[in-house]
Design an enzyme around this catalytic site. Structure first.
Site, PDB file in Angstrom:
ATOM      1  CE  LYS A 210      -4.032  -2.220   0.733  1.00  0.00           C
ATOM      2  NZ  LYS A 210      -3.592  -3.623   0.795  1.00  0.00           N
TER       3      LYS A 210
HETATM    4  C1  LIG Z   1      -4.139  -4.759   0.350  1.00  0.00           C
HETATM    5  C2  LIG Z   1      -3.291  -5.967   0.289  1.00  0.00           C
HETATM    6  C3  LIG Z   1      -3.533  -6.981  -0.636  1.00  0.00           C
HETATM    7  C4  LIG Z   1      -4.700  -6.933  -1.614  1.00  0.00           C
HETATM    8  O1  LIG Z   1      -4.519  -5.950  -2.590  1.00  0.00           O
HETATM    9  P1  LIG Z   1      -5.778  -5.416  -3.439  1.00  0.00           P
HETATM   10  O2  LIG Z   1      -5.251  -4.317  -4.253  1.00  0.00           O
HETATM   11  O3  LIG Z   1      -6.783  -4.962  -2.421  1.00  0.00           O
HETATM   12  O4  LIG Z   1      -6.278  -6.565  -4.228  1.00  0.00           O
HETATM   13  C5  LIG Z   1      -2.660  -8.070  -0.664  1.00  0.00           C
HETATM   14  N1  LIG Z   1      -1.637  -8.163   0.211  1.00  0.00           N
HETATM   15  C6  LIG Z   1      -1.388  -7.218   1.127  1.00  0.00           C
HETATM   16  C7  LIG Z   1      -0.253  -7.393   2.068  1.00  0.00           C
HETATM   17  C8  LIG Z   1      -2.191  -6.083   1.196  1.00  0.00           C
HETATM   18  O5  LIG Z   1      -1.933  -5.146   2.103  1.00  0.00           O
END
Ligand SMILES: *Cc1c(COP(=O)(O)O)cnc(C)c1O
Length: 495
Positions: free
Chosen positions: A110
Protein backbone atom coordinates in the site's frame (compact mmCIF):
# COMPACT_ATOMS: atom_id res chain seq x y z
CA UNK A 1 -6.61 11.90 -20.73
CA UNK A 2 -10.01 11.83 -19.07
CA UNK A 3 -11.84 9.54 -16.69
CA UNK A 4 -15.49 8.54 -16.72
CA UNK A 5 -17.76 6.98 -14.12
CA UNK A 6 -18.77 3.33 -14.37
CA UNK A 7 -22.34 4.33 -13.46
CA UNK A 8 -22.87 7.40 -15.63
CA UNK A 9 -21.15 7.64 -19.01
CA UNK A 10 -21.91 11.40 -19.16
CA UNK A 11 -19.84 11.98 -16.03
CA UNK A 12 -16.39 12.70 -17.47
CA UNK A 13 -13.68 14.44 -15.45
CA UNK A 14 -9.97 15.24 -15.56
CA UNK A 15 -7.42 13.24 -13.60
CA UNK A 16 -7.20 15.88 -10.86
CA UNK A 17 -10.99 16.00 -10.47
CA UNK A 18 -11.20 12.20 -10.28
CA UNK A 19 -8.49 12.15 -7.62
CA UNK A 20 -10.22 14.88 -5.59
CA UNK A 21 -13.58 13.14 -5.67
CA UNK A 22 -12.33 9.62 -4.99
CA UNK A 23 -15.69 8.05 -5.76
CA UNK A 24 -17.94 9.56 -8.41
CA UNK A 25 -21.03 11.29 -6.98
CA UNK A 26 -23.23 8.82 -8.88
CA UNK A 27 -21.71 6.03 -6.79
CA UNK A 28 -19.56 4.79 -9.68
CA UNK A 29 -15.83 4.41 -9.99
CA UNK A 30 -13.73 6.47 -12.36
CA UNK A 31 -12.03 4.56 -15.17
CA UNK A 32 -9.79 5.79 -18.00
CA UNK A 33 -11.75 6.84 -21.09
CA UNK A 34 -8.93 5.41 -23.18
CA UNK A 35 -5.42 4.07 -22.62
CA UNK A 36 -2.15 5.76 -23.46
CA UNK A 37 0.15 4.08 -25.94
CA UNK A 38 3.74 4.30 -24.87
CA UNK A 39 6.79 4.20 -27.03
CA UNK A 40 8.44 1.34 -25.15
CA UNK A 41 12.12 1.33 -25.96
CA UNK A 42 13.22 -1.26 -23.41
CA UNK A 43 16.87 -0.76 -24.23
CA UNK A 44 16.51 2.65 -22.73
CA UNK A 45 13.79 1.97 -20.14
CA UNK A 46 15.67 -0.90 -18.51
CA UNK A 47 18.17 1.59 -17.15
CA UNK A 48 15.60 4.04 -15.80
CA UNK A 49 15.44 4.51 -12.04
CA UNK A 50 12.07 3.85 -10.40
CA UNK A 51 11.49 7.60 -10.18
CA UNK A 52 12.36 8.20 -13.83
CA UNK A 53 10.07 5.43 -14.96
CA UNK A 54 7.27 6.72 -12.70
CA UNK A 55 7.49 10.12 -14.36
CA UNK A 56 7.30 8.53 -17.82
CA UNK A 57 4.34 6.22 -17.08
CA UNK A 58 2.32 8.63 -14.91
CA UNK A 59 2.47 11.52 -17.39
CA UNK A 60 -0.35 10.44 -19.74
CA UNK A 61 -2.49 9.12 -16.87
CA UNK A 62 -2.28 12.50 -15.10
CA UNK A 63 -3.32 14.50 -18.13
CA UNK A 64 -3.90 17.86 -16.43
CA UNK A 65 -0.76 17.79 -14.26
CA UNK A 66 2.36 19.53 -15.55
CA UNK A 67 5.66 17.63 -15.80
CA UNK A 68 7.01 19.69 -12.91
CA UNK A 69 4.00 18.82 -10.75
CA UNK A 70 4.34 15.10 -11.45
CA UNK A 71 8.06 15.19 -10.78
CA UNK A 72 7.51 16.98 -7.46
CA UNK A 73 4.96 14.33 -6.41
CA UNK A 74 7.24 11.45 -7.45
CA UNK A 75 10.26 12.92 -5.70
CA UNK A 76 8.32 13.56 -2.47
CA UNK A 77 6.94 10.01 -2.47
CA UNK A 78 9.77 7.70 -3.47
CA UNK A 79 12.60 8.86 -1.24
CA UNK A 80 14.36 7.65 1.93
CA UNK A 81 11.04 6.47 3.34
CA UNK A 82 11.89 3.36 1.35
CA UNK A 83 14.66 1.20 2.77
CA UNK A 84 15.81 0.03 -0.66
CA UNK A 85 16.99 2.58 -3.19
CA UNK A 86 15.53 0.51 -6.02
CA UNK A 87 12.12 1.17 -4.34
CA UNK A 88 10.63 -2.05 -5.80
CA UNK A 89 13.46 -4.59 -6.21
CA UNK A 90 12.87 -7.68 -8.33
CA UNK A 91 14.42 -10.72 -6.65
CA UNK A 92 14.96 -14.16 -8.12
CA UNK A 93 13.36 -16.89 -5.98
CA UNK A 94 13.69 -20.36 -7.52
CA UNK A 95 12.01 -20.39 -10.93
CA UNK A 96 10.15 -17.14 -10.31
CA UNK A 97 10.86 -13.51 -9.64
CA UNK A 98 9.41 -11.72 -6.64
CA UNK A 99 8.58 -8.05 -7.06
CA UNK A 100 9.12 -6.79 -3.51
CA UNK A 101 6.68 -3.97 -2.90
CA UNK A 102 7.16 -3.86 0.86
CA UNK A 103 10.13 -1.56 1.31
CA UNK A 104 8.10 1.49 2.38
CA UNK A 105 7.13 2.89 5.77
CA UNK A 106 4.49 0.30 6.68
CA UNK A 107 6.12 -2.79 5.16
CA UNK A 108 3.29 -3.48 2.72
CA UNK A 109 2.59 -2.66 -0.91
CA UNK A 110 0.00 0.00 0.00
CA UNK A 111 2.96 2.33 0.56
CA UNK A 112 3.67 2.31 -3.18
CA UNK A 113 0.49 4.29 -3.83
CA UNK A 114 -0.19 5.93 -0.48
CA UNK A 115 3.16 7.65 -0.29
CA UNK A 116 2.30 9.58 -3.45
CA UNK A 117 -1.48 10.01 -3.04
CA UNK A 118 -1.34 12.92 -0.53
CA UNK A 119 0.86 14.83 -2.98
CA UNK A 120 -1.41 14.01 -5.92
CA UNK A 121 -4.39 15.20 -3.86
CA UNK A 122 -2.77 18.45 -2.77
CA UNK A 123 -1.70 19.16 -6.34
CA UNK A 124 -5.20 18.29 -7.59
CA UNK A 125 -6.69 20.78 -5.13
CA UNK A 126 -4.26 23.45 -6.40
CA UNK A 127 -5.09 22.71 -10.03
CA UNK A 128 -8.81 23.16 -9.28
CA UNK A 129 -8.39 26.19 -7.02
CA UNK A 130 -9.94 24.41 -4.03
CA UNK A 131 -9.04 25.39 -0.51
CA UNK A 132 -11.59 23.36 1.46
CA UNK A 133 -10.26 20.98 4.08
CA UNK A 134 -9.96 17.48 2.63
CA UNK A 135 -11.24 14.73 4.89
CA UNK A 136 -9.93 11.31 3.97
CA UNK A 137 -12.41 8.63 4.95
CA UNK A 138 -11.08 5.09 4.85
CA UNK A 139 -12.10 1.56 5.71
CA UNK A 140 -9.16 -0.76 6.10
CA UNK A 141 -8.57 -4.48 6.35
CA UNK A 142 -5.27 -3.66 8.01
CA UNK A 143 -2.70 -2.20 5.65
CA UNK A 144 -4.42 0.68 3.87
CA UNK A 145 -5.27 2.53 7.06
CA UNK A 146 -1.77 2.66 8.41
CA UNK A 147 -0.18 3.42 5.05
CA UNK A 148 -2.71 6.21 4.43
CA UNK A 149 -2.08 7.75 7.83
CA UNK A 150 1.68 7.65 7.28
CA UNK A 151 1.10 9.53 4.05
CA UNK A 152 -1.36 12.09 5.41
CA UNK A 153 -0.16 12.62 9.00
CA UNK A 154 0.23 16.37 9.60
CA UNK A 155 -0.30 17.20 5.91
CA UNK A 156 -1.82 20.66 6.10
CA UNK A 157 -5.44 21.07 5.04
CA UNK A 158 -6.28 17.40 5.55
CA UNK A 159 -7.77 15.10 8.16
CA UNK A 160 -7.81 11.35 7.95
CA UNK A 161 -10.35 9.01 9.57
CA UNK A 162 -9.62 5.28 9.54
CA UNK A 163 -12.16 2.58 10.43
CA UNK A 164 -10.93 -0.98 10.94
CA UNK A 165 -12.75 -4.19 11.96
CA UNK A 166 -12.06 -4.99 15.62
CA UNK A 167 -10.41 -8.42 15.71
CA UNK A 168 -10.11 -8.48 11.91
CA UNK A 169 -6.51 -7.29 11.63
CA UNK A 170 -3.25 -8.78 12.93
CA UNK A 171 -1.95 -7.64 16.32
CA UNK A 172 1.00 -5.87 14.66
CA UNK A 173 -1.33 -4.16 12.16
CA UNK A 174 -3.53 -2.95 15.02
CA UNK A 175 -0.51 -1.77 17.01
CA UNK A 176 0.75 0.15 13.97
CA UNK A 177 -2.58 1.95 13.68
CA UNK A 178 -3.40 2.74 17.30
CA UNK A 179 0.06 4.23 17.85
CA UNK A 180 -0.25 6.59 14.87
CA UNK A 181 0.97 10.11 15.54
CA UNK A 182 -0.25 13.30 13.86
CA UNK A 183 -2.85 15.84 15.00
CA UNK A 184 -5.09 15.16 12.03
CA UNK A 185 -5.31 11.35 12.36
CA UNK A 186 -8.34 9.50 13.79
CA UNK A 187 -8.41 5.72 14.22
CA UNK A 188 -11.61 3.94 15.22
CA UNK A 189 -12.36 0.23 15.43
CA UNK A 190 -15.84 -0.96 14.55
CA UNK A 191 -17.87 -3.99 15.59
CA UNK A 192 -18.17 -5.82 12.30
CA UNK A 193 -15.97 -7.12 9.49
CA UNK A 194 -14.16 -5.26 6.75
CA UNK A 195 -17.07 -5.45 4.32
CA UNK A 196 -19.36 -3.84 6.94
CA UNK A 197 -16.89 -0.97 7.37
CA UNK A 198 -16.34 -0.55 3.64
CA UNK A 199 -20.05 -0.62 2.81
CA UNK A 200 -20.78 2.08 5.39
CA UNK A 201 -17.88 4.24 4.17
CA UNK A 202 -19.25 4.02 0.62
CA UNK A 203 -22.68 4.99 1.94
CA UNK A 204 -21.28 8.03 3.75
CA UNK A 205 -19.56 9.13 0.57
CA UNK A 206 -22.91 9.10 -1.22
CA UNK A 207 -24.79 10.76 1.65
CA UNK A 208 -25.91 14.05 0.08
CA UNK A 209 -26.94 15.63 3.39
CA UNK A 210 -23.59 14.85 4.94
CA UNK A 211 -21.82 16.30 1.90
CA UNK A 212 -23.73 19.59 2.23
CA UNK A 213 -23.02 19.71 5.92
CA UNK A 214 -19.28 19.31 5.25
CA UNK A 215 -19.38 22.02 2.56
CA UNK A 216 -20.87 24.37 5.15
CA UNK A 217 -17.77 23.67 7.30
CA UNK A 218 -15.47 24.31 4.31
CA UNK A 219 -14.66 20.62 4.09
CA UNK A 220 -15.11 17.77 1.64
CA UNK A 221 -14.48 14.03 1.59
CA UNK A 222 -11.93 12.28 -0.48
CA UNK A 223 -10.92 8.66 -0.48
CA UNK A 224 -7.60 6.94 0.08
CA UNK A 225 -9.19 3.58 -0.68
CA UNK A 226 -8.18 1.85 -3.85
CA UNK A 227 -11.42 3.13 -5.42
CA UNK A 228 -9.48 6.40 -5.92
CA UNK A 229 -7.68 6.38 -9.26
CA UNK A 230 -4.90 8.28 -7.45
CA UNK A 231 -4.21 4.94 -5.80
CA UNK A 232 -4.51 2.81 -8.90
CA UNK A 233 -2.47 4.81 -11.35
CA UNK A 234 0.79 4.83 -9.33
CA UNK A 235 0.51 1.03 -9.10
CA UNK A 236 0.72 0.71 -12.88
CA UNK A 237 4.30 1.93 -12.71
CA UNK A 238 5.79 -1.05 -10.90
CA UNK A 239 4.56 -3.53 -13.49
CA UNK A 240 6.52 -1.64 -16.13
CA UNK A 241 9.45 -1.53 -13.72
CA UNK A 242 9.32 -5.31 -13.13
CA UNK A 243 9.26 -5.91 -16.87
CA UNK A 244 12.22 -3.59 -17.43
CA UNK A 245 14.21 -5.51 -14.83
CA UNK A 246 13.35 -8.85 -16.50
CA UNK A 247 14.68 -7.50 -19.78
CA UNK A 248 17.73 -6.14 -18.02
CA UNK A 249 18.68 -9.51 -16.48
CA UNK A 250 17.98 -11.31 -19.76
CA UNK A 251 14.99 -13.31 -18.49
CA UNK A 252 12.94 -11.89 -21.36
CA UNK A 253 13.71 -10.43 -24.77
CA UNK A 254 12.05 -7.06 -25.30
CA UNK A 255 8.48 -7.77 -26.44
CA UNK A 256 8.17 -11.26 -24.89
CA UNK A 257 5.37 -11.55 -22.35
CA UNK A 258 5.64 -11.98 -18.59
CA UNK A 259 3.13 -13.68 -16.29
CA UNK A 260 2.10 -12.02 -13.03
CA UNK A 261 0.56 -13.60 -9.95
CA UNK A 262 -1.11 -11.09 -7.66
CA UNK A 263 -2.44 -11.74 -4.13
CA UNK A 264 -5.85 -10.17 -4.44
CA UNK A 265 -8.36 -8.59 -2.08
CA UNK A 266 -10.05 -5.44 -3.32
CA UNK A 267 -8.74 -6.07 -6.88
CA UNK A 268 -6.72 -2.84 -7.03
CA UNK A 269 -3.27 -4.27 -7.48
CA UNK A 270 -4.19 -6.72 -10.22
CA UNK A 271 -6.35 -4.11 -11.97
CA UNK A 272 -3.23 -1.94 -12.23
CA UNK A 273 -1.54 -4.88 -14.00
CA UNK A 274 -4.51 -5.04 -16.37
CA UNK A 275 -4.23 -1.30 -17.08
CA UNK A 276 -0.50 -1.78 -17.71
CA UNK A 277 -1.35 -4.50 -20.23
CA UNK A 278 -4.01 -2.31 -21.88
CA UNK A 279 -1.32 0.37 -22.20
CA UNK A 280 0.97 -1.97 -24.10
CA UNK A 281 2.99 -3.82 -21.45
CA UNK A 282 3.57 -7.43 -22.61
CA UNK A 283 1.73 -9.54 -20.01
CA UNK A 284 0.20 -12.88 -21.03
CA UNK A 285 -1.64 -14.22 -17.98
CA UNK A 286 -2.75 -12.39 -14.84
CA UNK A 287 -3.10 -14.95 -12.07
CA UNK A 288 -5.68 -13.66 -9.61
CA UNK A 289 -4.74 -15.31 -6.31
CA UNK A 290 -7.29 -15.62 -3.50
CA UNK A 291 -7.20 -17.11 -0.03
CA UNK A 292 -10.13 -19.11 1.37
CA UNK A 293 -12.42 -16.15 0.68
CA UNK A 294 -12.31 -17.26 -2.94
CA UNK A 295 -15.23 -15.33 -4.45
CA UNK A 296 -13.07 -14.28 -7.39
CA UNK A 297 -11.73 -17.77 -8.05
CA UNK A 298 -15.32 -19.00 -8.18
CA UNK A 299 -16.23 -16.15 -10.52
CA UNK A 300 -13.48 -17.02 -12.97
CA UNK A 301 -14.71 -20.65 -12.92
CA UNK A 302 -18.46 -19.99 -13.19
CA UNK A 303 -18.96 -16.30 -14.13
CA UNK A 304 -21.24 -15.96 -11.12
CA UNK A 305 -20.11 -13.51 -8.46
CA UNK A 306 -21.61 -14.74 -5.20
CA UNK A 307 -20.85 -13.09 -1.89
CA UNK A 308 -23.48 -15.11 -0.02
CA UNK A 309 -21.09 -17.25 1.92
CA UNK A 310 -19.27 -17.45 5.20
CA UNK A 311 -16.61 -14.81 5.72
CA UNK A 312 -13.39 -16.60 6.68
CA UNK A 313 -10.74 -14.97 8.86
CA UNK A 314 -7.43 -16.18 7.41
CA UNK A 315 -3.73 -15.64 8.03
CA UNK A 316 -3.73 -13.23 5.05
CA UNK A 317 -6.22 -10.69 6.50
CA UNK A 318 -5.66 -8.02 3.85
CA UNK A 319 -7.27 -10.40 1.37
CA UNK A 320 -10.25 -11.31 3.57
CA UNK A 321 -12.79 -9.60 1.34
CA UNK A 322 -16.05 -10.78 -0.21
CA UNK A 323 -16.89 -7.64 -2.18
CA UNK A 324 -13.87 -6.59 -4.25
CA UNK A 325 -14.65 -2.96 -5.02
CA UNK A 326 -12.36 -2.57 -7.99
CA UNK A 327 -13.79 -5.61 -9.71
CA UNK A 328 -16.61 -3.29 -10.79
CA UNK A 329 -14.09 -1.58 -13.06
CA UNK A 330 -13.08 -4.79 -14.80
CA UNK A 331 -16.69 -5.88 -15.18
CA UNK A 332 -17.49 -2.49 -16.70
CA UNK A 333 -14.75 -2.93 -19.28
CA UNK A 334 -15.93 -6.49 -19.91
CA UNK A 335 -19.47 -5.34 -20.76
CA UNK A 336 -17.98 -2.88 -23.30
CA UNK A 337 -18.40 0.14 -21.00
CA UNK A 338 -22.17 -0.34 -21.03
CA UNK A 339 -23.48 1.55 -18.01
CA UNK A 340 -26.96 0.02 -18.05
CA UNK A 341 -25.72 -3.55 -17.91
CA UNK A 342 -23.14 -2.67 -15.27
CA UNK A 343 -25.72 -0.96 -13.06
CA UNK A 344 -28.02 -3.99 -13.36
CA UNK A 345 -25.24 -6.33 -12.25
CA UNK A 346 -24.18 -4.10 -9.35
CA UNK A 347 -27.78 -3.66 -8.22
CA UNK A 348 -28.15 -7.42 -8.22
CA UNK A 349 -24.99 -7.66 -6.10
CA UNK A 350 -26.38 -5.12 -3.63
CA UNK A 351 -29.85 -6.64 -3.37
CA UNK A 352 -29.28 -10.39 -3.99
CA UNK A 353 -25.62 -10.64 -3.07
CA UNK A 354 -24.83 -12.11 -6.49
CA UNK A 355 -24.88 -11.66 -10.24
CA UNK A 356 -24.09 -13.76 -13.28
CA UNK A 357 -22.27 -12.25 -16.22
CA UNK A 358 -24.16 -12.73 -19.52
CA UNK A 359 -22.39 -15.19 -21.82
CA UNK A 360 -21.50 -12.73 -24.57
CA UNK A 361 -19.26 -10.70 -22.23
CA UNK A 362 -17.11 -13.49 -20.85
CA UNK A 363 -14.32 -13.20 -23.42
CA UNK A 364 -12.81 -10.17 -21.72
CA UNK A 365 -11.65 -12.34 -18.82
CA UNK A 366 -9.54 -14.72 -20.90
CA UNK A 367 -6.27 -13.12 -19.77
CA UNK A 368 -7.13 -13.81 -16.15
CA UNK A 369 -6.63 -17.10 -14.37
CA UNK A 370 -8.27 -17.47 -10.97
CA UNK A 371 -6.53 -19.63 -8.37
CA UNK A 372 -6.52 -19.87 -4.61
CA UNK A 373 -4.62 -21.27 -1.67
CA UNK A 374 -6.20 -22.76 1.43
CA UNK A 375 -4.76 -21.95 4.86
CA UNK A 376 -2.88 -25.22 4.83
CA UNK A 377 -1.52 -24.67 1.33
CA UNK A 378 -0.39 -21.18 2.31
CA UNK A 379 1.60 -22.53 5.24
CA UNK A 380 3.07 -25.32 3.13
CA UNK A 381 4.14 -22.82 0.49
CA UNK A 382 5.98 -20.65 3.02
CA UNK A 383 7.78 -23.74 4.29
CA UNK A 384 8.53 -25.20 0.85
CA UNK A 385 10.05 -21.98 -0.50
CA UNK A 386 12.00 -21.43 2.70
CA UNK A 387 13.38 -24.98 2.61
CA UNK A 388 14.40 -24.86 -1.04
CA UNK A 389 15.42 -21.22 -1.48
CA UNK A 390 16.10 -19.91 2.03
CA UNK A 391 13.63 -17.10 1.28
CA UNK A 392 10.91 -16.21 3.77
CA UNK A 393 7.62 -14.93 2.38
CA UNK A 394 4.71 -13.37 4.20
CA UNK A 395 1.32 -15.08 4.07
CA UNK A 396 -0.18 -12.88 1.32
CA UNK A 397 2.77 -13.40 -0.98
CA UNK A 398 2.62 -17.12 -0.22
CA UNK A 399 -0.97 -17.23 -1.49
CA UNK A 400 0.22 -15.77 -4.81
CA UNK A 401 3.21 -18.09 -4.97
CA UNK A 402 1.00 -21.14 -4.34
CA UNK A 403 -1.65 -19.96 -6.79
CA UNK A 404 1.01 -19.60 -9.48
CA UNK A 405 2.33 -23.08 -8.68
CA UNK A 406 -1.18 -24.55 -8.97
CA UNK A 407 -1.84 -22.68 -12.22
CA UNK A 408 1.39 -24.05 -13.70
CA UNK A 409 0.52 -27.56 -12.53
CA UNK A 410 -2.77 -27.03 -14.36
CA UNK A 411 -0.95 -26.29 -17.60
CA UNK A 412 -0.18 -22.56 -17.49
CA UNK A 413 2.95 -21.83 -19.50
CA UNK A 414 5.15 -18.87 -18.85
CA UNK A 415 8.56 -17.67 -19.95
CA UNK A 416 9.06 -15.50 -16.88
CA UNK A 417 6.74 -15.28 -13.88
CA UNK A 418 6.52 -12.49 -11.35
CA UNK A 419 5.04 -13.12 -7.92
CA UNK A 420 3.88 -9.79 -6.57
CA UNK A 421 5.19 -9.68 -3.03
CA UNK A 422 2.88 -7.44 -1.03
CA UNK A 423 4.14 -7.57 2.54
CA UNK A 424 7.30 -8.12 4.52
CA UNK A 425 7.37 -11.34 6.58
CA UNK A 426 7.98 -9.03 9.54
CA UNK A 427 4.46 -7.74 9.25
CA UNK A 428 2.92 -11.19 9.89
CA UNK A 429 5.70 -12.80 11.93
CA UNK A 430 3.63 -15.25 13.96
CA UNK A 431 1.92 -16.85 10.96
CA UNK A 432 5.23 -17.01 9.11
CA UNK A 433 7.12 -18.68 11.97
CA UNK A 434 4.32 -21.14 12.68
CA UNK A 435 4.39 -22.11 8.99
CA UNK A 436 7.98 -23.22 9.20
CA UNK A 437 7.30 -25.20 12.36
CA UNK A 438 8.45 -22.73 15.01
CA UNK A 439 6.06 -22.37 17.92
CA UNK A 440 5.44 -18.82 19.06
CA UNK A 441 3.34 -19.72 22.11
CA UNK A 442 6.09 -18.92 24.60
CA UNK A 443 7.36 -15.88 22.69
CA UNK A 444 6.43 -12.20 23.08
CA UNK A 445 6.37 -9.87 20.05
CA UNK A 446 10.02 -8.92 20.47
CA UNK A 447 11.20 -12.56 20.64
CA UNK A 448 9.17 -13.35 17.56
CA UNK A 449 10.81 -10.55 15.57
CA UNK A 450 14.28 -11.59 16.72
CA UNK A 451 13.70 -15.18 15.70
CA UNK A 452 12.61 -13.95 12.30
CA UNK A 453 15.78 -11.87 11.79
CA UNK A 454 17.90 -14.91 12.47
CA UNK A 455 16.01 -17.14 10.07
CA UNK A 456 15.70 -14.63 7.26
CA UNK A 457 19.24 -13.23 7.70
CA UNK A 458 17.80 -9.72 7.52
CA UNK A 459 17.55 -6.89 10.05
CA UNK A 460 14.32 -5.92 11.78
CA UNK A 461 12.90 -3.27 9.42
CA UNK A 462 13.26 0.23 10.83
CA UNK A 463 9.50 0.96 11.15
CA UNK A 464 9.18 -2.11 13.39
CA UNK A 465 11.86 -0.97 15.81
CA UNK A 466 10.19 1.13 18.47
CA UNK A 467 6.68 -0.01 17.56
CA UNK A 468 6.64 -2.40 20.48
CA UNK A 469 7.17 0.37 23.02
CA UNK A 470 5.09 3.05 21.25
CA UNK A 471 2.18 4.42 23.34
CA UNK A 472 -1.42 3.73 22.30
CA UNK A 473 -2.93 7.03 21.12
CA UNK A 474 -6.28 5.78 19.78
CA UNK A 475 -8.68 3.43 21.57
CA UNK A 476 -12.14 4.31 20.32
CA UNK A 477 -14.50 1.48 19.36
CA UNK A 478 -18.03 1.99 17.94
CA UNK A 479 -20.82 0.23 16.09
CA UNK A 480 -21.36 0.56 12.33
CA UNK A 481 -24.44 2.72 13.01
CA UNK A 482 -22.31 5.22 14.93
CA UNK A 483 -19.85 5.82 12.08
CA UNK A 484 -21.85 8.68 10.58
CA UNK A 485 -22.04 10.69 13.79
CA UNK A 486 -18.36 10.03 14.50
CA UNK A 487 -17.52 11.53 11.11
CA UNK A 488 -19.72 14.59 11.75
CA UNK A 489 -18.08 15.18 15.09
CA UNK A 490 -14.54 14.84 13.72
CA UNK A 491 -15.34 17.16 10.78
CA UNK A 492 -16.11 19.90 13.31
CA UNK A 493 -13.04 19.13 15.39
CA UNK A 494 -10.61 22.06 15.45
CA UNK A 495 -7.54 19.80 15.83
C1 LIG B 1 -4.14 -4.76 0.35
C2 LIG B 1 -3.29 -5.97 0.29
C3 LIG B 1 -3.53 -6.98 -0.64
C4 LIG B 1 -4.70 -6.93 -1.61
O1 LIG B 1 -4.52 -5.95 -2.59
P1 LIG B 1 -5.78 -5.42 -3.44
O2 LIG B 1 -5.25 -4.32 -4.25
O3 LIG B 1 -6.78 -4.96 -2.42
O4 LIG B 1 -6.28 -6.56 -4.23
C5 LIG B 1 -2.66 -8.07 -0.66
N1 LIG B 1 -1.64 -8.16 0.21
C6 LIG B 1 -1.39 -7.22 1.13
C7 LIG B 1 -0.25 -7.39 2.07
C8 LIG B 1 -2.19 -6.08 1.20
O5 LIG B 1 -1.93 -5.15 2.10
Amino acid sequence: MQYKSTRDAQNKVTASQAILQGLAVDGGLYVPVDYPSFDLDWDELKDFSYQELALYILKPFLGDFSDEQIKACVDAAYDEKFDDELIAPLVRVGDNYHLELFHGATLAFKDMALSILPHLLKTSAEINGIDREIIILTATSGDTGKAAMEGFADVEGTKIIVFYPKGGVSSIQEKQMVTQEGNNTYVISIEGNFDDAQTEVKRLFNDVELREELFSHEAQFSSANSMNIGRLVPQIVYYFYAYAQLVKVGALEAGEAMTVSVPTGNFGNILAAYYAKQSGLPIDTLVCASNENKVLYDFFETFTYDKNREFVLTSSPSMDILVSSNFERLVYHAVDDNTDILVDLMTSLETQGEYTLPEEYRGAFSDFKGQYASEEETQEEIEAVYESEGYLMDTHTAVASKALRKAKEGGLESKASVVVSTASPFKFPVAVLESIGISTLQKNDADVLHTLTKLSHTEIPQPMVGLLEAPVLHDRSISVEEMRSAVQEIAKDEE
